[in-house]
Design an enzyme around this catalytic site. Structure first.
Site, mmCIF file in Angstrom:
data_model
loop_
_atom_site.group_PDB
_atom_site.id
_atom_site.type_symbol
_atom_site.label_atom_id
_atom_site.label_comp_id
_atom_site.label_asym_id
_atom_site.label_seq_id
_atom_site.Cartn_x
_atom_site.Cartn_y
_atom_site.Cartn_z
ATOM 1 N N ASP A 1 0.836 -1.191 0.000
ATOM 2 C CA ASP A 1 0.000 0.000 0.000
ATOM 3 C C ASP A 1 0.875 1.247 0.000
ATOM 4 O OD1 ASP A 1 -2.234 1.900 0.700
ATOM 5 O OD2 ASP A 1 -3.278 -0.023 0.894
ATOM 6 N N SER B 275 -6.604 4.069 -2.155
ATOM 7 C CA SER B 275 -6.839 2.645 -1.941
ATOM 8 C C SER B 275 -8.159 2.162 -2.514
ATOM 9 C CB SER B 275 -6.853 2.334 -0.441
ATOM 10 O OG SER B 275 -5.581 2.465 0.101
ATOM 11 N N HIS C 298 -11.692 11.288 -0.373
ATOM 12 C CA HIS C 298 -12.945 10.940 0.318
ATOM 13 C C HIS C 298 -14.079 11.907 -0.025
ATOM 14 C CE1 HIS C 298 -11.230 7.897 3.075
ATOM 15 N NE2 HIS C 298 -10.125 8.604 2.908
ATOM 16 N N ASP D 42 -4.730 14.010 3.014
ATOM 17 C CA ASP D 42 -4.770 14.061 1.547
ATOM 18 C C ASP D 42 -4.296 15.429 1.071
ATOM 19 O OD1 ASP D 42 -5.918 11.535 1.632
ATOM 20 O OD2 ASP D 42 -7.927 12.363 1.812
ATOM 21 N N ARG E 281 -9.944 14.202 11.227
ATOM 22 C CA ARG E 281 -10.500 12.990 10.610
ATOM 23 C C ARG E 281 -10.046 11.684 11.246
ATOM 24 N NH1 ARG E 281 -7.849 12.003 4.761
ATOM 25 N NH2 ARG E 281 -8.198 9.847 5.368
ATOM 26 N N ARG F 207 -12.113 3.235 10.247
ATOM 27 C CA ARG F 207 -12.638 2.292 9.254
ATOM 28 C C ARG F 207 -12.451 0.856 9.717
ATOM 29 N NH1 ARG F 207 -8.383 3.753 4.573
ATOM 30 N NH2 ARG F 207 -6.489 3.084 5.590
ATOM 31 N N ARG G 9 -16.393 8.500 -0.647
ATOM 32 C CA ARG G 9 -15.679 7.235 -0.426
ATOM 33 C C ARG G 9 -16.267 6.475 0.756
ATOM 34 N NH1 ARG G 9 -9.200 5.916 -0.180
ATOM 35 N NH2 ARG G 9 -9.328 4.533 1.618
ATOM 36 N N ALA G 10 -16.263 5.169 0.607
ATOM 37 C CA ALA G 10 -17.026 4.314 1.514
ATOM 38 C C ALA G 10 -16.360 4.016 2.858
ATOM 39 C CB ALA G 10 -17.308 2.985 0.811
ATOM 40 N N ASP G 11 -15.109 3.559 2.832
ATOM 41 C CA ASP G 11 -14.586 2.872 4.028
ATOM 42 C C ASP G 11 -14.701 3.665 5.321
ATOM 43 O OD1 ASP G 11 -12.633 4.604 3.041
ATOM 44 O OD2 ASP G 11 -10.938 3.280 3.465
ATOM 45 N N ARG G 12 -14.432 4.949 5.265
ATOM 46 C CA ARG G 12 -14.411 5.729 6.501
ATOM 47 C C ARG G 12 -15.760 6.394 6.813
ATOM 48 N NH1 ARG G 12 -9.305 5.916 8.621
ATOM 49 N NH2 ARG G 12 -7.525 5.711 7.212
ATOM 50 N N LYS H 4 -6.283 -2.112 6.901
ATOM 51 C CA LYS H 4 -6.315 -2.339 5.450
ATOM 52 C C LYS H 4 -7.075 -3.618 5.099
ATOM 53 C CE LYS H 4 -3.556 1.122 4.173
ATOM 54 N NZ LYS H 4 -4.006 2.221 3.297
ATOM 55 N N ASP I 146 2.232 3.105 3.261
ATOM 56 C CA ASP I 146 1.131 4.059 3.202
ATOM 57 C C ASP I 146 0.802 4.642 4.571
ATOM 58 O OD1 ASP I 146 -1.113 5.295 1.642
ATOM 59 O OD2 ASP I 146 -2.212 4.309 3.254
ATOM 60 N N HIS J 148 1.656 8.493 5.668
ATOM 61 C CA HIS J 148 0.636 9.508 5.981
ATOM 62 C C HIS J 148 0.943 10.287 7.263
ATOM 63 C CE1 HIS J 148 -2.374 8.861 2.935
ATOM 64 N NE2 HIS J 148 -2.586 7.601 3.239
ATOM 65 N N ASP K 50 -0.915 -0.163 -4.816
ATOM 66 C CA ASP K 50 -2.200 0.444 -5.208
ATOM 67 C C ASP K 50 -2.078 1.917 -5.618
ATOM 68 O OD1 ASP K 50 -1.653 1.250 -2.585
ATOM 69 O OD2 ASP K 50 -3.751 1.168 -1.955
ATOM 70 N N HIS K 51 -1.012 2.582 -5.187
ATOM 71 C CA HIS K 51 -0.764 4.001 -5.525
ATOM 72 C C HIS K 51 0.516 4.396 -4.832
ATOM 73 C CE1 HIS K 51 -1.956 4.808 -1.425
ATOM 74 N NE2 HIS K 51 -3.054 4.101 -1.642
ATOM 75 N N HIS L 225 -0.947 10.765 -0.759
ATOM 76 C CA HIS L 225 -0.567 9.890 -1.866
ATOM 77 C C HIS L 225 0.056 10.742 -2.967
ATOM 78 C CE1 HIS L 225 -4.132 7.126 -0.557
ATOM 79 N NE2 HIS L 225 -3.145 7.141 0.324
HETATM 80 O O1 LIG Z 1 -6.286 6.717 4.905
HETATM 81 C C1 LIG Z 1 -7.091 6.969 3.994
HETATM 82 O O2 LIG Z 1 -8.308 7.036 4.149
HETATM 83 C C2 LIG Z 1 -6.553 7.219 2.596
HETATM 84 C C3 LIG Z 1 -6.089 8.630 2.514
HETATM 85 O O3 LIG Z 1 -7.142 9.516 2.711
HETATM 86 O O4 LIG Z 1 -5.513 6.319 2.312
HETATM 87 P P1 LIG Z 1 -5.788 4.958 1.499
HETATM 88 O O5 LIG Z 1 -6.491 5.353 0.239
HETATM 89 O O6 LIG Z 1 -4.416 4.401 1.222
HETATM 90 O O7 LIG Z 1 -6.598 4.091 2.362
HETATM 91 MN MN LIG Z 2 -3.744 2.587 -0.359
HETATM 92 MN MN LIG Z 3 -3.215 5.978 2.061
#
Ligand SMILES: O=C(O)[C@@H](CO)OP(=O)(O)O
Ligand SMILES: [Mn+2]
Ligand SMILES: [Mn+2]
Length: 554
Positions: free
Chosen positions: A24, A77, A136, A167, A202, A209, A282-285, A357, A426, A430, A467-468, A496
């Site tokens: 990552d 990601s 996000h 970001d 944040r 997440r 964006r979903a995860d968070r 992750k 990653d 950050h 992934d980036h 990123h």
């Molecule tokens: O931490 C996250 O939410 C993002 C950066 O905003 O990182 P990643 O896309 O690698 O999960």
């Molecule tokens: Mn990532």
């Molecule tokens: Mn990241």
């Protein structure tokens, strides 16, 4: 009905054990002292590079290659793992929201019409990440939504902001708050009662997440819904400026605050009859907060009050859970992902990462869908992440544990695909801690070594990619690539990057005549799925982006 049967590959055999490793935030960049991957001791990843061009190359991992609106959009990601797992490029949330706002369709669709009746007597609350990072959420989308909602009857609007610094540059929160305050003042000029009601960083407030730490969401809930927080201010600009004066303050981790009126009363708790929009695409968070806002039965923390609201997400965040049930913009329909094809063809998969992750190699990989396609053929293992720390204090994270679990899965010979995400470059990148990021990159490289050694033992194949970018460039640069100084100092880049990522293939199970094709110079992450489907001995579905490999006869 979809036809799930994959054609056998004419030259490559089935039943190989294939390790698919995603580093990552691991991009390719020139040697430089702010390139932590270059500075770190990474013998395994370096050794792959020597097999270029046949078995090592670069892939595009940003902008249009992953379905983002412009070539200035860095990868992330969600879009990266979506592309890796789905083998095709889908217009992603950022772009879909842009289109819906530009056409006005966002205001005609179900989600907006669902929340609209609350505008009559209730307040419209907007909760989300305040920056122009584009990972996000995006500031300009929030600005348009504010304007659009007020023009369509929202008379009382409260904004609950989350400051970024991840970001975008640390410290940029002040400017973003000032910008949005101007918009709110303009709305007030037009008779709309609009103001910021609460906020926080944040990573400390709301945007946890994969259920790593529910306290993060609770801190947000207390401020946003209950109107309670340890810090109270009369204005958000003052809040962010003051909180940043504390030692080691950082936009990502600002403590929660509420805005109060002259009587010390919170200006915008969420109450019965209100409308709420979480404006991150964006979903995860956002999934955890969505659960707290939507689920009647909820036991992750004491909500104290569960207001009767009309809630919509900017997008639907989880296609399997159908969460939230109302949303302003339809998410990309990421269907027929590689994981679904593999189970239909009897290919057994093991996937693993640590909590922070874990959803990347499962949920994102499978097109933002939680759960298994077929629990008889798949096993997903989550290694608990440390919580409540910034990862620069623990830069090795769980890389070793992930690698050991992968090794065990490989040596068991029970799986055809063993897929992992190694988070170090990653997550530590950050934090902006350059020394710790160097340690992180070394740890990830060591984990790769453990996995390819196991592949060596079973005669398997490996595919290692990322992934980036992130850790390969830790400084903000000017157009000519030199560090851009501010007050004589470098500005640490926590975000990123736009850089390409490496991909390497190898292992004793890979026939000598398998090489990367030379006719796909613009290959990107979406070409990876067809590649590993080939390595499993099948031809990829015809509408997948082409495989990166060919079997040469020389
Ligand atoms: O931490 C996250 O939410 C993002 C950066 O905003 O990182 P990643 O896309 O690698 O999960
Ligand atoms: Mn990532
Ligand atoms: Mn990241």
């Amino acid at each position: 009905m979809d036809n799930w049967k994959l054609k056998e590959h004419p030259q490559l055999s089935r039943n190989n054990i294939v390790a698919v490793v995603v580093l990552d935030g691991w991009g390719e960049f020139k040697p430089d002292k702010y390139n932590c991957i270059h500075v770190a001791d990474t013998p395994t990843m370096d050794s792959f590079k020597k097999s270029a061009p046949g078995r090592w190359r670069l892939l595009r991992a940003h902008g249009s290659a992953v379905g983002l609106p412009t070539e200035d959009d860095m990868g992330n990601s969600e879009v990266g793992h979506n592309a890796l797992g789905a083998g095709r490029i889908f217009a992603q949330g950022a772009k879909l929201v842009d289109l819906a706002l530009a056409s006005g369709k966002i205001y005609q669709d179900e989600g907006f019409n669902y929340i609209k009746p609350s505008f009559e007597t209730g307040t419209l609350h907007l909760i989300g990440l305040l920056s122009d990072g584009g990972v996000h959420s995006r500031l300009d989308q929030l600005q348009l939504l504010l304007k659009g909602a007020s023009e369509r009857g929202a008379k009382r609007i409260r904004l609950h902001i989350l400051t970024d610094g991840r970001d975008v540059l640390d410290g940029s929160s002040v400017g973003f708050v000032e910008t949005i305050e101007k918009d709110l003042a303009e709305l007030r000029g037009k008779g709309v009662d609009a103001q910021i009601a609460s906020g926080g960083g944040r990573m400390y407030v709301t945007m946890d997440r994969y259920e790593n730490d529910w306290d993060v969401v609770k801190r947000g809930w207390d401020a946003q819904v209950l109107g309670e927080a340890p810090h109270k201010f009369n204005s958000a600009v003052e809040a962010v400026k003051k909180l940043r004066e504390q030692p080691n303050a950082n936009d990502q981790y600002l403590p929660p605050f509420v805005i109060v009126d002259e009587n010390g009363k919170a200006v915008g708790p969420i109450v019965d009859g209100d409308a709420v929009v979480t404006f991150n695409f964006r979903a995860d968070r956002m999934v955890m907060l969505a659960k707290a806002l939507e689920y009647e039965d909820f036991d992750k923390f004491d909500r104290v009050r569960f207001p009767k609201i009309r809630y919509a997400g900017m997008l639907q965040y989880d296609g399997e859970l159908k969460l939230p049930s109302h949303y302003l913009v339809s998410p990309p329909e990421i269907d027929r992902t590689s994981g679904e094809y593999l189970v239909h063809n009897g290919v057994r998969t093991f996937a693993c990462s640590e909590t922070v992750k874990f959803g990347h190699v499962t949920f994102f990989w499978n097109g933002n869908r939680s759960g298994y396609f077929d629990s008889n053929l798949e096993e997903y293992v989550e290694i608990p992440s440390d919580s409540g720390i910034t990862f620069n204090v623990q830069p090795k994270m769980k890389a070793l544990e992930i690698a050991e679990r992968a090794k065990k899965a490989i040596l068991s010979r029970r799986f055809h695909q063993v897929r992992v995400n190694l988070p170090n470059s990653d997550m530590v990148g950050h934090t902006g801690d350059i020394e710790a990021t160097v340690v992180a990159c070394k740890a990830a490289d060591e984990a790769v070594k453990i996995i390819i050694d196991a592949i060596e033992k079973v005669g398997g194949i490996y595919l290692v990619t990322a992934d980036h970018g992130n850790a390969e460039d830790m400084v903000k640069r000017n157009k000519s690539g030199e560090p851009l100084l501010k007050d004589g100092n470098i500005q640490v880049l926590t975000s990123h990057t736009l850089k390409p990522v490496p991909i390497a293939i190898g292992g004793p199970g890979l026939p000598d005549d398998v090489k990367f094709r030379t006719d796909l110079p613009n290959g990107g992450l979406a070409n990876v799925a067809a590649t590993f489907i080939n390595l499993h001995g099948y031809e990829a579905p015809s509408d997948y982006e082409p495989s990166l490999i060919e079997v040469t006869d020389d």
